[in-house]
Scaffold this motif. Structure first.
Motif, PDB file in Angstrom:
ATOM      1  N   PHE A 252      33.422  47.383  30.987  1.00 47.67           N
ATOM      2  CA  PHE A 252      33.162  46.652  32.209  1.00 47.67           C
ATOM      3  C   PHE A 252      31.716  46.912  32.629  1.00 47.67           C
ATOM      4  O   PHE A 252      31.148  47.953  32.298  1.00 47.67           O
ATOM      5  CB  PHE A 252      34.074  47.135  33.343  1.00 47.67           C
ATOM      6  CG  PHE A 252      35.472  46.606  33.264  1.00 47.67           C
ATOM      7  CD1 PHE A 252      35.849  45.483  33.972  1.00 47.67           C
ATOM      8  CD2 PHE A 252      36.429  47.245  32.491  1.00 47.67           C
ATOM      9  CE1 PHE A 252      37.147  44.993  33.914  1.00 47.67           C
ATOM     10  CE2 PHE A 252      37.728  46.770  32.423  1.00 47.67           C
ATOM     11  CZ  PHE A 252      38.081  45.641  33.136  1.00 47.67           C
ATOM     12  N   TYR A 253      31.148  45.972  33.318  1.00 51.43           N
ATOM     13  CA  TYR A 253      29.892  46.279  33.998  1.00 51.43           C
ATOM     14  C   TYR A 253      30.070  45.951  35.483  1.00 51.43           C
ATOM     15  O   TYR A 253      30.801  45.027  35.851  1.00 51.43           O
ATOM     16  CB  TYR A 253      28.700  45.542  33.378  1.00 51.43           C
ATOM     17  CG  TYR A 253      28.632  44.052  33.626  1.00 51.43           C
ATOM     18  CD1 TYR A 253      27.956  43.530  34.729  1.00 51.43           C
ATOM     19  CD2 TYR A 253      29.215  43.164  32.728  1.00 51.43           C
ATOM     20  CE1 TYR A 253      27.878  42.170  34.948  1.00 51.43           C
ATOM     21  CE2 TYR A 253      29.133  41.796  32.937  1.00 51.43           C
ATOM     22  CZ  TYR A 253      28.469  41.307  34.050  1.00 51.43           C
ATOM     23  OH  TYR A 253      28.400  39.961  34.255  1.00 51.43           O
ATOM     24  N   LYS A 254      29.426  46.740  36.297  1.00 55.57           N
ATOM     25  CA  LYS A 254      29.603  46.628  37.741  1.00 55.57           C
ATOM     26  C   LYS A 254      28.544  45.715  38.349  1.00 55.57           C
ATOM     27  O   LYS A 254      27.357  45.924  38.140  1.00 55.57           O
ATOM     28  CB  LYS A 254      29.496  48.010  38.398  1.00 55.57           C
ATOM     29  CG  LYS A 254      30.541  49.005  37.931  1.00 55.57           C
ATOM     30  CD  LYS A 254      30.262  50.378  38.512  1.00 55.57           C
ATOM     31  CE  LYS A 254      31.263  51.406  38.016  1.00 55.57           C
ATOM     32  NZ  LYS A 254      30.945  52.770  38.483  1.00 55.57           N
ATOM     33  N   ARG A 255      28.997  44.716  39.074  1.00 53.89           N
ATOM     34  CA  ARG A 255      28.078  43.923  39.886  1.00 53.89           C
ATOM     35  C   ARG A 255      28.047  44.530  41.277  1.00 53.89           C
ATOM     36  O   ARG A 255      29.073  44.635  41.952  1.00 53.89           O
ATOM     37  CB  ARG A 255      28.520  42.455  39.948  1.00 53.89           C
ATOM     38  CG  ARG A 255      28.241  41.695  38.681  1.00 53.89           C
ATOM     39  CD  ARG A 255      28.212  40.189  38.886  1.00 53.89           C
ATOM     40  NE  ARG A 255      29.533  39.655  39.215  1.00 53.89           N
ATOM     41  CZ  ARG A 255      29.822  39.071  40.371  1.00 53.89           C
ATOM     42  NH1 ARG A 255      28.916  38.995  41.329  1.00 53.89           N
ATOM     43  NH2 ARG A 255      31.040  38.605  40.584  1.00 53.89           N
ATOM     44  N   ALA A 270      32.075  43.313  42.018  1.00 51.05           N
ATOM     45  CA  ALA A 270      33.108  42.942  41.041  1.00 51.05           C
ATOM     46  C   ALA A 270      32.897  43.702  39.747  1.00 51.05           C
ATOM     47  O   ALA A 270      31.799  44.191  39.460  1.00 51.05           O
ATOM     48  CB  ALA A 270      33.077  41.442  40.783  1.00 51.05           C
ATOM     49  N   HIS A 271      33.990  43.834  38.963  1.00 44.57           N
ATOM     50  CA  HIS A 271      33.913  44.396  37.619  1.00 44.57           C
ATOM     51  C   HIS A 271      34.102  43.253  36.618  1.00 44.57           C
ATOM     52  O   HIS A 271      35.094  42.518  36.682  1.00 44.57           O
ATOM     53  CB  HIS A 271      35.004  45.448  37.399  1.00 44.57           C
ATOM     54  CG  HIS A 271      34.755  46.748  38.087  1.00 44.57           C
ATOM     55  ND1 HIS A 271      35.275  47.051  39.319  1.00 44.57           N
ATOM     56  CD2 HIS A 271      34.027  47.827  37.712  1.00 44.57           C
ATOM     57  CE1 HIS A 271      34.889  48.258  39.675  1.00 44.57           C
ATOM     58  NE2 HIS A 271      34.139  48.756  38.720  1.00 44.57           N
ATOM     59  N   GLU A 272      33.159  43.100  35.711  1.00 45.60           N
ATOM     60  CA  GLU A 272      33.237  42.059  34.689  1.00 45.60           C
ATOM     61  C   GLU A 272      33.561  42.716  33.347  1.00 45.60           C
ATOM     62  O   GLU A 272      32.944  43.700  32.966  1.00 45.60           O
ATOM     63  CB  GLU A 272      31.911  41.301  34.593  1.00 45.60           C
ATOM     64  CG  GLU A 272      31.415  40.718  35.912  1.00 45.60           C
ATOM     65  CD  GLU A 272      32.286  39.583  36.438  1.00 45.60           C
ATOM     66  OE1 GLU A 272      33.145  39.094  35.668  1.00 45.60           O
ATOM     67  OE2 GLU A 272      32.113  39.192  37.603  1.00 45.60           O
ATOM     68  N   LEU A 274      33.963  42.923  29.201  1.00 43.27           N
ATOM     69  CA  LEU A 274      33.434  42.472  27.918  1.00 43.27           C
ATOM     70  C   LEU A 274      34.256  43.129  26.821  1.00 43.27           C
ATOM     71  O   LEU A 274      34.273  44.353  26.702  1.00 43.27           O
ATOM     72  CB  LEU A 274      31.959  42.870  27.766  1.00 43.27           C
ATOM     73  CG  LEU A 274      30.975  42.330  28.805  1.00 43.27           C
ATOM     74  CD1 LEU A 274      29.603  42.951  28.590  1.00 43.27           C
ATOM     75  CD2 LEU A 274      30.887  40.816  28.734  1.00 43.27           C
ATOM     76  N   GLN A 302      42.763  45.657  36.671  1.00 47.05           N
ATOM     77  CA  GLN A 302      42.334  44.516  35.862  1.00 47.05           C
ATOM     78  C   GLN A 302      42.880  44.601  34.440  1.00 47.05           C
ATOM     79  O   GLN A 302      43.186  43.578  33.817  1.00 47.05           O
ATOM     80  CB  GLN A 302      40.806  44.434  35.845  1.00 47.05           C
ATOM     81  CG  GLN A 302      40.202  44.038  37.184  1.00 47.05           C
ATOM     82  CD  GLN A 302      38.839  43.395  37.027  1.00 47.05           C
ATOM     83  OE1 GLN A 302      38.615  42.611  36.110  1.00 47.05           O
ATOM     84  NE2 GLN A 302      37.928  43.725  37.928  1.00 47.05           N
ATOM     85  N   ARG A 306      45.359  41.834  32.765  1.00 49.13           N
ATOM     86  CA  ARG A 306      45.026  41.165  31.499  1.00 49.13           C
ATOM     87  C   ARG A 306      46.088  41.413  30.431  1.00 49.13           C
ATOM     88  O   ARG A 306      45.887  41.055  29.277  1.00 49.13           O
ATOM     89  CB  ARG A 306      43.665  41.655  31.001  1.00 49.13           C
ATOM     90  CG  ARG A 306      42.481  41.055  31.747  1.00 49.13           C
ATOM     91  CD  ARG A 306      41.165  41.668  31.268  1.00 49.13           C
ATOM     92  NE  ARG A 306      40.007  40.887  31.678  1.00 49.13           N
ATOM     93  CZ  ARG A 306      39.452  40.917  32.870  1.00 49.13           C
ATOM     94  NH1 ARG A 306      39.940  41.748  33.795  1.00 49.13           N
ATOM     95  NH2 ARG A 306      38.405  40.162  33.170  1.00 49.13           N
TER      96      ARG A 306
END
Length: 405
Positions: A252-255, A270-272, A274, A302, A306
């Protein structure tokens, strides 16, 4: 207690003990890590007694076999809150190791009649007091600080202090020869003391060992398991872990909202994610620490959203600064199946009351580090536990195969 291995060989500890130690060993376990220090001492006593041999009768080894390597030391306080370091026995000529847990907030002291909980600053000051009490008489001075003091303030992004680098330099100026820590937030902070010993150890072997004991039916293969990095900062841990055990990795990367500062940090928007599809797989989320747990809990949710079958959280330092209520809620809702953390920092009694929490005991590992250093043996194999992980997984797969026959 069983002998511990250095290079995946049960005879290596005995081979190491044949070497003459650097100097007589002494350990100071500061008040914040008395329990961990006692376990480490017991392992070292066991190591040395189990490798007993005839030449130990020589006067040269008079201080080698002991029932206790712990030094009687403490830091009493005055009514004003000031303190002093006191050693109740000599450490002259000793290979001295001082263990400290700067995150043990359970200890208190009185300040003008008010009760004050010890902060990392208080523990760090007490460490310096005991170093001062030793007065430079020790043969060599080593610090074991599992949670590196101020390690999250390791770089400067604006006009702000560089606390971790300053602390390292201060310890070196006081005569410290080696500093040992675990899962340093950014190991590059050692650049502040480039000519002195600094080692940061990682506990992936202990994580996997604790997880497989708690989940003996877990399948460790690419079809059933995946390693997750909760942010870009934990990538190197996740990459190593996934490569060694042979499974896929996601991250994840943190926005963040960099226009706002809350509790000293920019809030996460948000956490996106990959990575490949995780539906039906078990996932291990690995990171260096759980502070409030907000970020880790969001990642766990999350993962389940998923389609993850099971979510296991592995973290070196379980600080739980906001308590356990949110973790209890997420466990009850099925977002988290198990949380594994080490005993390198203080864990309150409430931690042990929760069945989904599991401790990865690090006392044997620390005992090996101390005993290896005392004998001036290379600790490169301790820094890279790849062989031990492979051996552990091989045993686990054999056990699973036998169960399925």
């Amino acid at each position: 207690m069983n002998n511990i291995t250095i290079n995946s060989n049960s005879n290596d500890i005995k081979e190491m003990e044949k070497l003459f130690p650097r100097a007589p060993l002494k350990i100071i376990a500061m008040e914040g890590c008395k329990e961990l220090g006692q376990k480490v001492n017991d392992y070292i006593v066991n190591f040395r007694q189990s490798s007993y041999r005839e030449e130990l009768k020589s006067p040269m080894y008079a201080t080698y076999l002991q029932d206790n390597y712990l030094v009687d030391a403490h830091c009493p306080r005055f009514g004003s809150g000031e303190a002093k370091g006191v050693l109740n026995e000599s450490v002259r000529g000793k290979d001295l190791f001082i263990m400290t847990d700067v995150c043990n907030y359970s200890l208190t002291y009185s300040v003008n009649g008010y009760v004050n909980h010890m902060s990392p600053d208080d523990h760090y000051q007490d460490l310096k007091r005991l170093i001062s009490a030793a007065n430079g008489k020790e043969h060599r001075l080593n610090i074991i600080m599992p949670f590196l003091y101020e390690s999250r303030q390791h770089k400067r992004t604006k006009r702000e202090s560089l606390d971790c680098a300053l602390a390292l330099q201060e310890l070196i100026d006081m005569g410290v020869d080696n500093i040992f820590t675990f899962d340093a937030h950014d190991p590059r902070v050692q650049n502040a003391i480039p000519l002195y010993g600094f080692d940061s150890f990682n506990p992936p072997y202990q994580f996997m060992k604790a997880l497989l004991r708690a989940e003996p039916n877990l399948s460790v293969d690419p079809d059933h398991l995946m390693i997750i990095s909760p942010d870009e900062g934990a990538m190197s841990r996740a990459v190593y872990f996934s490569n060694v055990i042979g499974v896929d990795m996601g991250m994840f990367y943190k926005r963040r909202d960099y226009s706002t500062v809350i509790n000293g940090k920019n809030p996460i928007v948000a956490h996106e994610f990959l990575g490949s599809d995780i539906k039906g797989k078990s996932v291990i989320i690995i990171d260096d620490m759980i502070s409030s747990g907000e970020s880790m809990l969001d990642v766990a949710k999350q993962m389940k959203d998923r389609g993850a079958k099971q979510v296991f959280v592995c973290t070196t330092f379980g600080l739980f600064t906001d308590g356990f209520e949110k973790f209890d809620e997420f466990h009850e809702k099925g977002y988290i199946d198990r949380v594994i953390t080490t005993n390198l920092t203080y864990l309150p009694p409430a931690f042990y009351e929760r069945e989904y929490f599991t401790v990865a005991d690090m006392s044997k590992f620390i005992a090996l580090i101390i005993d290896s250093m005392n004998h001036d043996v290379s600790i490169s194999s301790v820094l890279s536990p790849t062989d031990r992980l492979h051996a552990l997984l091989e045993r686990h797969r054999k056990d699973l195969a036998e169960k399925n026959l």
